[in-house]
Write a protein that holds these residues in place. Structure first.
Motif, PDB file in Angstrom:
ATOM      1  N   GLU A 183       7.346  14.855  -5.316  1.00  0.00           N
ATOM      2  CA  GLU A 183       8.736  13.715  -5.710  1.00  0.00           C
ATOM      3  C   GLU A 183       9.649  14.268  -5.686  1.00  0.00           C
ATOM      4  O   GLU A 183      10.599  15.143  -5.540  1.00  0.00           O
ATOM      5  CB  GLU A 183       8.558  13.336  -6.862  1.00  0.00           C
TER       6      GLU A 183
ATOM      7  N   LYS B 263      12.635   9.895  -6.754  1.00  0.00           N
ATOM      8  CA  LYS B 263      11.480   9.683  -7.320  1.00  0.00           C
ATOM      9  C   LYS B 263      10.989  10.115  -8.628  1.00  0.00           C
ATOM     10  O   LYS B 263      10.491   9.101  -9.502  1.00  0.00           O
ATOM     11  CB  LYS B 263      10.753   9.708  -6.288  1.00  0.00           C
TER      12      LYS B 263
ATOM     13  N   ARG C 273      13.419   7.874 -11.221  1.00  0.00           N
ATOM     14  CA  ARG C 273      12.154   6.808 -10.952  1.00  0.00           C
ATOM     15  C   ARG C 273      11.181   6.769 -12.673  1.00  0.00           C
ATOM     16  O   ARG C 273      10.481   5.621 -12.708  1.00  0.00           O
ATOM     17  CB  ARG C 273      11.721   6.236  -9.967  1.00  0.00           C
TER      18      ARG C 273
ATOM     19  N   HIS D  35      11.309   4.006 -15.068  1.00  0.00           N
ATOM     20  CA  HIS D  35       9.672   2.480 -15.654  1.00  0.00           C
ATOM     21  C   HIS D  35       9.415   2.775 -16.993  1.00  0.00           C
ATOM     22  O   HIS D  35       9.676   1.550 -17.299  1.00  0.00           O
ATOM     23  CB  HIS D  35       8.774   3.322 -15.179  1.00  0.00           C
TER      24      HIS D  35
ATOM     25  N   PRO E 177       9.373  -0.643  -6.204  1.00  0.00           N
ATOM     26  CA  PRO E 177       8.920   0.318  -4.982  1.00  0.00           C
ATOM     27  C   PRO E 177       8.902   0.031  -3.551  1.00  0.00           C
ATOM     28  O   PRO E 177       8.759  -1.085  -2.965  1.00  0.00           O
ATOM     29  CB  PRO E 177       8.355   1.216  -5.496  1.00  0.00           C
TER      30      PRO E 177
ATOM     31  N   CYS F 101       6.632  -0.300  -0.246  1.00  0.00           N
ATOM     32  CA  CYS F 101       5.213  -0.123  -0.270  1.00  0.00           C
ATOM     33  C   CYS F 101       5.149  -1.275   0.689  1.00  0.00           C
ATOM     34  O   CYS F 101       5.992  -2.548   0.721  1.00  0.00           O
ATOM     35  CB  CYS F 101       4.817  -0.600  -2.027  1.00  0.00           C
TER      36      CYS F 101
ATOM     37  N   SER G  68       2.960   3.221  -5.796  1.00  0.00           N
ATOM     38  CA  SER G  68       3.050   2.408  -4.433  1.00  0.00           C
ATOM     39  C   SER G  68       2.835   2.854  -3.364  1.00  0.00           C
ATOM     40  O   SER G  68       2.546   4.413  -3.163  1.00  0.00           O
ATOM     41  CB  SER G  68       4.260   2.437  -4.564  1.00  0.00           C
TER      42      SER G  68
END
Length: 303
Positions: A210, A214, A217, A221, A234, A236, A298
């Protein structure tokens, strides 16, 4: 971090199912198949299934706990393009989460056995971030390096979907057991920043899969789970380029969305192109769909 292992139902995908749907696999132009579980190495028909699919020129990936990797090393070396093993942390953390004494050492032995048979095979780790390991991301990355893995990726634990053999969304008590508190969120955020710094200093570029964005993220979350931020989808395209086939024949557009059909009495191609499946794809708004907004894993595949 799935519930598949709890099932007493021993249904599995086998050679018969692969042969039944081989023509659909050809017509759909399938290029890549990932064997997951549970533990796919417990399926005695796995080598024969792999042989059928490799004959079609399909790349195969194994997702495994790694506990049976040493025992099955010859079959894995022969059949798979790459392997992704679960790594929950350094030795004590990993063994505790797996609830298997010696799990870390079994994983190490399996990796070494596989490397001895095929030195060039790509083996990476995937780590699910949750309460029991949220303060050990740096140690987990160093453990992956110590195990001579080719890299590691991190994803947040899923507590909001019916994926992975859950009949219902996890009860609040279980969500609290594996999710993070506000104080733990702060620990995770600090750990992520430290991991970003350590990655630049200690590891080859790309060893941690990542990007810094990311990794951050992950914290977002958990922040959204605590109601402190709005959940964000995300990038996807999984429902348009892939599908998940479960042991009971259910076909999902991804791990998290509900089934779009079953393979009983029909073909994979018919399910993928059914009115229900086509309707789902034509109306899916990833940015605003509640399932997508809570997604932890994703796919954004490009040809």
């Amino acid at each position: 971090m799935c519930d598949i292992w709890k099932s007493r139902d021993h249904r599995k995908i086998g050679v018969r199912e692969i042969k039944l749907h081989l023509e659909s696999i050809r017509r759909l132009g399938v290029r890549w198949i990932v064997f997951s579980g549970g533990e796919p190495l417990m399926n005695a028909e796995l080598p024969e299934m792999c042989a059928l699919l490799r004959a079609e020129g399909i790349s195969l990936t194994l997702l495994s706990t790694g506990l049976l990797l040493k025992k099955c090393a010859a079959d894995v070396a022969q059949n798979f393009s790459d392997v992704i093993v679960s790594l929950d942390g350094p030795r004590e953390i990993h063994d505790g989460i797996r609830r298997v004494p010696g799990a870390f050492d079994l994983l190490r032995e399996g990796i070494h056995a596989l490397r001895n048979l095929r030195a060039d095979i790509k083996i990476t780790a995937r780590s699910t971030v949750q309460k029991a390991n949220h303060g050990h991301l740096m140690e987990t990355a160093h453990a992956a390096n110590e195990l001579q893995l080719d890299g590691i990726s991190f994803l947040a634990v899923d507590v909001t979907s019916t994926a992975f053999n859950r009949s219902l969304v996890l009860p609040l008590s279980r969500q609290t057991e594996i999710g993070l508190s506000l104080a733990e969120l702060g620990v995770l955020e600090n750990e992520i920043e430290s991991l970003i710094a350590v990655s630049r200093r200690d590891f080859e570029p790309g060893f941690v899969a990542e990007s810094p964005q990311k990794l951050r993220r992950l914290a977002h979350h958990f922040r959204a789970q605590l109601g402190l931020a709005a959940p964000e989808s995300p990038v996807c395209n999984a429902p348009w380029v892939s599908a998940v086939i479960e042991a009971d024949g259910s076909v999902r557009p991804c791990f998290f969305h509900p089934s779009i059909g079953k393979l009983s009495g029909t073909t994979l191609g018919a399910v993928i192109n059914s009115p229900e499946a086509r309707g789902f794809r034509s109306t899916l708004d990833v940015a605003n769909n509640p399932v997508c907004r809570n997604c932890v894993c994703s796919l954004n595949y490009r040809t």
